[in-house]
Scaffold this active site. Structure first.
Site, PDB file in Angstrom:
ATOM      1  N   THR C  12     -33.647  19.888   7.908  1.00  0.00           N
ATOM      2  CA  THR C  12     -34.248  19.524   9.087  1.00  0.00           C
ATOM      3  C   THR C  12     -34.604  20.921  10.107  1.00  0.00           C
ATOM      4  O   THR C  12     -35.432  20.768  10.617  1.00  0.00           O
ATOM      5  CB  THR C  12     -33.273  18.604  10.067  1.00  0.00           C
ATOM      6  OG1 THR C  12     -33.068  17.319   9.194  1.00  0.00           O
ATOM      7  CG2 THR C  12     -33.625  18.298  11.409  1.00  0.00           C
ATOM      8  N   SER C  54     -32.724  17.926   1.899  1.00  0.00           N
ATOM      9  CA  SER C  54     -31.527  17.725   0.968  1.00  0.00           C
ATOM     10  C   SER C  54     -31.308  16.577   0.361  1.00  0.00           C
ATOM     11  O   SER C  54     -30.934  16.460  -0.678  1.00  0.00           O
ATOM     12  CB  SER C  54     -30.513  18.078   1.901  1.00  0.00           C
ATOM     13  OG  SER C  54     -29.943  16.966   2.427  1.00  0.00           O
ATOM     14  N   THR C  83     -28.552  17.981   6.119  1.00  0.00           N
ATOM     15  CA  THR C  83     -27.295  17.562   6.653  1.00  0.00           C
ATOM     16  C   THR C  83     -26.961  16.388   5.538  1.00  0.00           C
ATOM     17  O   THR C  83     -25.775  16.412   5.461  1.00  0.00           O
ATOM     18  CB  THR C  83     -27.197  17.091   7.848  1.00  0.00           C
ATOM     19  OG1 THR C  83     -27.992  16.047   8.264  1.00  0.00           O
ATOM     20  CG2 THR C  83     -27.283  18.261   8.942  1.00  0.00           C
ATOM     21  N   ASP C  84     -27.854  15.869   5.030  1.00  0.00           N
ATOM     22  CA  ASP C  84     -27.464  14.601   4.251  1.00  0.00           C
ATOM     23  C   ASP C  84     -26.733  14.737   3.122  1.00  0.00           C
ATOM     24  O   ASP C  84     -25.863  13.968   2.680  1.00  0.00           O
ATOM     25  CB  ASP C  84     -28.868  13.650   3.993  1.00  0.00           C
ATOM     26  CG  ASP C  84     -29.469  13.090   4.986  1.00  0.00           C
ATOM     27  OD1 ASP C  84     -28.763  12.304   5.960  1.00  0.00           O
ATOM     28  OD2 ASP C  84     -30.626  13.366   5.199  1.00  0.00           O
TER      29      ASP C  84
END
Lengths: 163, 163, 163, 163
Positions: C12, C54, C83-84
């Site tokens: 992101t 990700s 972040t995932d």
């Protein structure tokens, strides 16, 4: 100056970043915040008709926009709209327009929620053209104002240009 | 549309934060960056006449602005200007104006270098009014456009209002 | 302070708005601009390993990240990452890590290109933790720093929390 | 992680543009908004001790800061402070510090209210250093962290550098 009606239909103007999905999405319109940012002192009334990408706009959606413009009391109207089919909606409006309305469509190439948006410039421009132009349907983008049947979006550059 | 001349004189529009002194100061004008941000496709030519706070503007400065407007080839002119004495400069322009010019003064309450500036809205508005209005001297602020002799700045609210 | 290596993998942090397609996309990384914004005076060297979401990261991608961390000369490493699956990459790094490295993964919930991003806060945080923590693999998000095996992303809130 | 106390003293961090006077001024602190922007999930408690330019800080002001750091229950403390005399306050703190406190001073070269501020980077950095460093007084600026007696501000570049 008479009251100006602003109809919101969505478009890039109002796209937001949804941090949970990581996708762009529509939520509330940013138009009131944009008017506050611009310290706008015009008498305006804002109506959200829909919040969609203009590529998803149907004939029924366009009919609803035309009807809203026919029925509203104000004679000066600004419509925020996705740029991809803005010219199509302008054409529908011109076909169904009462004779005594000045309608200006505008939009943005970058969402207002991004710091680098062109939206505030375009909104200031559209509201100004809406006050001065004779009756008709117009598109205000890139600081310019076009009659509805004399403009197209150049999809390669993102610029609206005269035809 | 004919070419529009933009005369830059400074004002809040162009104030910057000087990180070494911790003071607000003038450096280069932000107008070209603002036009890029707005994806402006008008044919404009930009001239920086001065970069000053309008409270510091002298009679000689105003005479220089009037002269620049008299001598330039373009008939549509936008002037960026501090808000505090914008009306005074408009009056000087009206006194010395050739008959065939449309001049629109505009400014900002918050510097463009701040994220929350009203400058982009006002610049879009001023460039739009400059294209459509008959010859004369005007002030475009807060989404509205006033004839030079029918407006004052309310110093308590920062709003331009009709008189 | 020794030189810090920054490995960029996308996420992101680096998503941009493509104004022609109206979609989010990756182009160049914003990390150098972010370091300038933060007036960062650390000795850093930036390497873009990949520019991907990700969720699209494969085993081969993770192996490439592990290898880059094994081979680089610097012993303090920051990795920008979506972040995932940040926790998955942290696990892969912990399995393959040389004993003498401090590796801090970080990311953002909002792209830096949006004015309201958390990215600058997280980058400042990750670079600081990377300087002081003992060897190991960590995740720095939300102002906190977790050992790689003591954290998960709460997908409903977007917050990283201890497990 | 224990609770962190944040003491706000003003400085460039918190300067705002007053649109009626056209001057920079202090109003409310931006620290809570900055923590929200950074999605900070640390347990912090914020106290505004004063809102002043650090060039205007008196001996009595510094004594008040020292006393606040002595009396507060938290052992990890971040102080937001103007950069010009940050080193002086750090010295006063070191002279009066209880033995069991980690205190990190930080600031900004550009106000947070400007889009281009380094404040968010520095705040993320300071909060991170405050969690990990041993007892003592430090200055976190430009991504680096200095012991209070090993740093000066280079007034020509605005950079904090080791001495």
């Amino acid at each position: 100056m008479d009251r100006i009606r602003i109809f919101v239909t969505g478009g890039t103007f109002d796209k937001q970043y949804n941090e949970l999905t990581g996708k762009l999405a529509f939520n509330e319109t940013h138009v009131p915040e944009m008017l506050r940012r611009g310290r706008c002192r015009l008498d305006v009334s804002i109506d959200t008709l829909m919040m969609i990408d203009s590529l998803d706009m149907t004939g029924a959606d366009r009919a609803a926009i035309v009807q809203a413009c026919q029925r509203c009391a104000e004679r000066h109207i600004v419509i925020t709209h996705g740029t991809d089919t803005m010219v199509d909606t302008a054409r529908a409006l011109a076909a169904g327009l009462p004779l005594d309305r000045t309608i200006v469509l505008t939009g943005a190439m970058i969402p207002f929620a991004f710091g680098s948006s062109d939206g505030l410039f375009n909104l200031g421009s559209a509201l100004s053209f809406a006050q001065g132009l004779p009756h008709g349907v117009y598109i205000a983008m890139n600081g310019r104002c076009f009659q509805w049947d004399r403009v197209r979006k150049n999809v390669e550059t993102g610029i609206f240009e005269a035809v």
